[in-house]
Motif scaffolding. Structure first.
Motif, PDB file in Angstrom:
ATOM      1  N   ALA A 112       0.826  -1.204   0.000  1.00 64.28           N
ATOM      2  CA  ALA A 112       0.000   0.000   0.000  1.00 64.28           C
ATOM      3  C   ALA A 112       0.864   1.260   0.000  1.00 64.28           C
ATOM      4  CB  ALA A 112      -0.911  -0.007   1.220  1.00 64.28           C
ATOM      5  N   LEU A 113       0.329   2.288  -0.630  1.00 62.67           N
ATOM      6  CA  LEU A 113       0.982   3.587  -0.653  1.00 62.67           C
ATOM      7  C   LEU A 113       0.911   4.188   0.739  1.00 62.67           C
ATOM      8  CD1 LEU A 113       2.233   5.555  -2.759  1.00 62.67           C
ATOM      9  CD2 LEU A 113      -0.024   6.600  -2.916  1.00 62.67           C
ATOM     10  N   HIS A 114       2.016   4.726   1.188  1.00 57.95           N
ATOM     11  CA  HIS A 114       2.112   5.335   2.519  1.00 57.95           C
ATOM     12  C   HIS A 114       2.425   6.818   2.357  1.00 57.95           C
ATOM     13  CE1 HIS A 114       3.391   6.046   6.645  1.00 57.95           C
ATOM     14  NE2 HIS A 114       4.547   6.492   6.181  1.00 57.95           N
ATOM     15  N   MET A 115       1.689   7.671   3.074  1.00 59.69           N
ATOM     16  CA  MET A 115       1.943   9.111   3.068  1.00 59.69           C
ATOM     17  C   MET A 115       2.619   9.500   4.373  1.00 59.69           C
ATOM     18  SD  MET A 115       0.822  10.410   0.311  1.00 59.69           S
ATOM     19  CE  MET A 115      -0.394  10.271  -0.941  1.00 59.69           C
ATOM     20  N   ARG A 116       3.565  10.432   4.246  1.00 60.54           N
ATOM     21  CA  ARG A 116       4.233  10.938   5.444  1.00 60.54           C
ATOM     22  C   ARG A 116       4.631  12.389   5.239  1.00 60.54           C
ATOM     23  NH1 ARG A 116       9.651  11.663   4.635  1.00 60.54           N
ATOM     24  NH2 ARG A 116      10.670  10.330   3.084  1.00 60.54           N
ATOM     25  N   GLU A 117       4.910  13.047   6.339  1.00 62.78           N
ATOM     26  CA  GLU A 117       5.433  14.415   6.304  1.00 62.78           C
ATOM     27  C   GLU A 117       6.884  14.358   5.828  1.00 62.78           C
ATOM     28  OE1 GLU A 117       4.816  18.512   6.932  1.00 62.78           O
ATOM     29  OE2 GLU A 117       3.384  16.909   7.307  1.00 62.78           O
ATOM     30  N   GLY A 118       7.253  15.282   4.969  1.00 61.85           N
ATOM     31  CA  GLY A 118       8.618  15.342   4.476  1.00 61.85           C
ATOM     32  C   GLY A 118       9.353  16.532   5.046  1.00 61.85           C
ATOM     33  N   GLY A 119      10.586  16.683   4.617  1.00 58.31           N
ATOM     34  CA  GLY A 119      11.401  17.794   5.093  1.00 58.31           C
ATOM     35  C   GLY A 119      12.680  17.909   4.296  1.00 58.31           C
ATOM     36  N   PRO A 120      13.645  18.655   4.824  1.00 61.01           N
ATOM     37  CA  PRO A 120      14.899  18.900   4.101  1.00 61.01           C
ATOM     38  C   PRO A 120      15.623  17.634   3.643  1.00 61.01           C
ATOM     39  CG  PRO A 120      14.743  20.373   5.972  1.00 61.01           C
ATOM     40  CD  PRO A 120      13.589  19.393   6.089  1.00 61.01           C
ATOM     41  N   ASN A 121      15.515  16.559   4.406  1.00 63.35           N
ATOM     42  CA  ASN A 121      16.192  15.320   4.003  1.00 63.35           C
ATOM     43  C   ASN A 121      15.594  14.699   2.745  1.00 63.35           C
ATOM     44  OD1 ASN A 121      17.961  15.525   6.140  1.00 63.35           O
ATOM     45  ND2 ASN A 121      16.766  14.173   7.471  1.00 63.35           N
ATOM     46  N   ASP A 122      14.411  15.183   2.341  1.00 61.24           N
ATOM     47  CA  ASP A 122      13.750  14.654   1.144  1.00 61.24           C
ATOM     48  C   ASP A 122      14.092  15.439  -0.119  1.00 61.24           C
ATOM     49  OD1 ASP A 122      12.127  12.429   2.240  1.00 61.24           O
ATOM     50  OD2 ASP A 122      11.292  14.049   3.467  1.00 61.24           O
ATOM     51  N   THR A 144      10.333   3.590  -0.528  1.00 63.53           N
ATOM     52  CA  THR A 144      10.897   4.316  -1.658  1.00 63.53           C
ATOM     53  C   THR A 144       9.981   5.485  -1.990  1.00 63.53           C
ATOM     54  OG1 THR A 144      11.892   2.319  -2.564  1.00 63.53           O
ATOM     55  CG2 THR A 144      11.580   4.156  -4.088  1.00 63.53           C
ATOM     56  N   VAL A 145      10.561   6.673  -2.131  1.00 61.87           N
ATOM     57  CA  VAL A 145       9.774   7.857  -2.469  1.00 61.87           C
ATOM     58  C   VAL A 145       9.300   7.729  -3.908  1.00 61.87           C
ATOM     59  CG1 VAL A 145       9.812  10.368  -2.726  1.00 61.87           C
ATOM     60  CG2 VAL A 145      11.026   9.298  -0.810  1.00 61.87           C
ATOM     61  N   VAL A 146       7.968   7.775  -4.097  1.00 62.45           N
ATOM     62  CA  VAL A 146       7.391   7.642  -5.437  1.00 62.45           C
ATOM     63  C   VAL A 146       6.565   8.865  -5.825  1.00 62.45           C
ATOM     64  CG1 VAL A 146       7.431   5.120  -5.403  1.00 62.45           C
ATOM     65  CG2 VAL A 146       5.393   6.350  -4.565  1.00 62.45           C
ATOM     66  N   GLY A 147       6.438   9.816  -4.908  1.00 65.85           N
ATOM     67  CA  GLY A 147       5.706  11.037  -5.206  1.00 65.85           C
ATOM     68  C   GLY A 147       5.939  12.072  -4.133  1.00 65.85           C
ATOM     69  N   VAL A 148       5.860  13.336  -4.542  1.00 63.62           N
ATOM     70  CA  VAL A 148       6.069  14.451  -3.613  1.00 63.62           C
ATOM     71  C   VAL A 148       5.086  15.560  -3.962  1.00 63.62           C
ATOM     72  CG1 VAL A 148       7.694  16.237  -2.813  1.00 63.62           C
ATOM     73  CG2 VAL A 148       8.535  13.945  -3.377  1.00 63.62           C
ATOM     74  N   SER A 149       4.491  16.139  -2.936  1.00 64.41           N
ATOM     75  CA  SER A 149       3.748  17.388  -3.125  1.00 64.41           C
ATOM     76  C   SER A 149       4.285  18.401  -2.124  1.00 64.41           C
ATOM     77  CB  SER A 149       2.237  17.194  -2.954  1.00 64.41           C
ATOM     78  OG  SER A 149       1.915  16.874  -1.625  1.00 64.41           O
ATOM     79  N   VAL A 150       4.303  19.648  -2.551  1.00 61.12           N
ATOM     80  CA  VAL A 150       4.728  20.750  -1.697  1.00 61.12           C
ATOM     81  C   VAL A 150       3.540  21.694  -1.573  1.00 61.12           C
ATOM     82  CG1 VAL A 150       6.309  22.687  -1.425  1.00 61.12           C
ATOM     83  CG2 VAL A 150       7.143  20.524  -2.377  1.00 61.12           C
ATOM     84  N   LEU A 151       3.112  21.925  -0.336  1.00 60.72           N
ATOM     85  CA  LEU A 151       1.929  22.729  -0.054  1.00 60.72           C
ATOM     86  C   LEU A 151       2.325  24.019   0.644  1.00 60.72           C
ATOM     87  CD1 LEU A 151      -0.187  19.800   1.454  1.00 60.72           C
ATOM     88  CD2 LEU A 151      -0.042  20.523  -0.952  1.00 60.72           C
ATOM     89  N   SER A 152       1.621  25.094   0.303  1.00 61.79           N
ATOM     90  CA  SER A 152       1.921  26.400   0.874  1.00 61.79           C
ATOM     91  C   SER A 152       0.624  27.163   1.091  1.00 61.79           C
ATOM     92  CB  SER A 152       2.839  27.178  -0.076  1.00 61.79           C
ATOM     93  OG  SER A 152       3.088  28.473   0.410  1.00 61.79           O
ATOM     94  N   ASP A 153       0.672  28.144   1.961  1.00 63.60           N
ATOM     95  CA  ASP A 153      -0.492  29.030   2.123  1.00 63.60           C
ATOM     96  C   ASP A 153      -0.397  30.229   1.192  1.00 63.60           C
ATOM     97  OD1 ASP A 153       1.561  30.331   3.420  1.00 63.60           O
ATOM     98  OD2 ASP A 153       0.459  30.691   5.265  1.00 63.60           O
ATOM     99  N   GLN A 154       0.658  30.245   0.377  1.00 60.13           N
ATOM    100  CA  GLN A 154       0.869  31.305  -0.609  1.00 60.13           C
ATOM    101  C   GLN A 154       1.048  30.682  -1.988  1.00 60.13           C
ATOM    102  OE1 GLN A 154       0.963  34.700   0.105  1.00 60.13           O
ATOM    103  NE2 GLN A 154       0.299  34.046   2.131  1.00 60.13           N
ATOM    104  N   VAL A 199       5.776  19.567   3.099  1.00 55.77           N
ATOM    105  CA  VAL A 199       6.146  18.569   2.110  1.00 55.77           C
ATOM    106  C   VAL A 199       5.453  17.267   2.475  1.00 55.77           C
ATOM    107  CG1 VAL A 199       8.050  17.296   1.049  1.00 55.77           C
ATOM    108  CG2 VAL A 199       8.386  19.671   1.783  1.00 55.77           C
ATOM    109  N   ARG A 200       4.770  16.690   1.502  1.00 52.66           N
ATOM    110  CA  ARG A 200       4.091  15.416   1.698  1.00 52.66           C
ATOM    111  C   ARG A 200       4.728  14.397   0.759  1.00 52.66           C
ATOM    112  NH1 ARG A 200       1.907  14.543   6.064  1.00 52.66           N
ATOM    113  NH2 ARG A 200       0.366  13.167   5.122  1.00 52.66           N
ATOM    114  N   ILE A 201       5.086  13.267   1.316  1.00 56.16           N
ATOM    115  CA  ILE A 201       5.811  12.231   0.599  1.00 56.16           C
ATOM    116  C   ILE A 201       4.938  10.991   0.448  1.00 56.16           C
ATOM    117  CG2 ILE A 201       7.842  10.710   0.669  1.00 56.16           C
ATOM    118  CD1 ILE A 201       8.598  13.669   0.356  1.00 56.16           C
ATOM    119  N   ALA A 202       4.872  10.461  -0.766  1.00 60.80           N
ATOM    120  CA  ALA A 202       4.214   9.183  -1.030  1.00 60.80           C
ATOM    121  C   ALA A 202       5.316   8.137  -1.178  1.00 60.80           C
ATOM    122  CB  ALA A 202       3.382   9.264  -2.303  1.00 60.80           C
TER     123      ALA A 202
END
Length: 174
Positions: free
Chosen positions: A3-13, A69-79, A61-64
């Motif tokens: 199954a696809l797993h979502m997690r919070e990402g950060g600078p290490n990603d 293994t990272v298979v997707g990334v989204s970056v979310l902002s309030d701007q 940063v949201r990591i799939a």
């Protein structure tokens, strides 16, 4: 496949994000679609590397992942992006959405958009916006399938070239 797993990402990603962007760019080049991001790998462009490092440090940063293994990334902002006017209400803006092209058709982009909706709902935000390349309409069509509605087209000046970048703004009510 697990199954696809979502997690919070950060600078290490940042390295994994750049790797996905490099592979997506190569896929676009192979398919004759260089208008979106050009033909040079993101990791070879100092300004792009700085941009991704800034995103992973300063934004959500949201990591799939599949099998760690990272298979997707989204970056979310309030701007929104600097070339986009702010909304008249509180919004969440998808600044970046990239998935592993080797896993196309596995609904990773859909899962990242669903996750962005969840993040917006948790914050009490009712508007999710993004923008994308609108040179041939293919990406706009894809975002429509993900539930976005096109709102406005703009031409974004591109440094070092006379050709502006054709951009489509999109939104989704939550």
């Amino acid at each position: 496949m697990t199954a696809l797993h979502m997690r919070e990402g950060g600078p290490n990603d940042a390295p994994a994000t750049l790797d996905l962007l490099d592979r997506a760019t190569q896929w676009l080049v192979t398919n004759g679609r260089t208008g979106q991001w050009g033909s040079d790998p993101w990791s070879s462009q100092p300004a792009s590397v700085r941009r991704i490092r800034r995103y992973t440090q300063d934004m959500t940063v949201r990591i799939a992942e599949l099998d760690d293994t990272v298979v997707g990334v989204s970056v979310l902002s309030d701007q929104p992006q600097p070339y986009v006017a702010a909304a008249t209400e509180q919004e969440m803006y998808i600044r970046l959405l990239v998935t592993d092209r080797a896993l196309a058709g596995k609904a990773i982009g859909q899962a990242l958009v669903s996750d962005a909706r969840t993040q917006a709902l948790r914050r009490g935000i009712g508007l999710l916006r993004t923008d994308c390349y609108n040179g041939d309409g293919a990406l706009v069509h894809h975002y429509r399938k993900l539930g976005f509605r096109p709102t406005r087209s703009i031409l974004v000046p591109t440094p070092g070239t006379e050709e502006p970048w054709p951009c489509q703004l999109l939104e989704m009510r939550i």
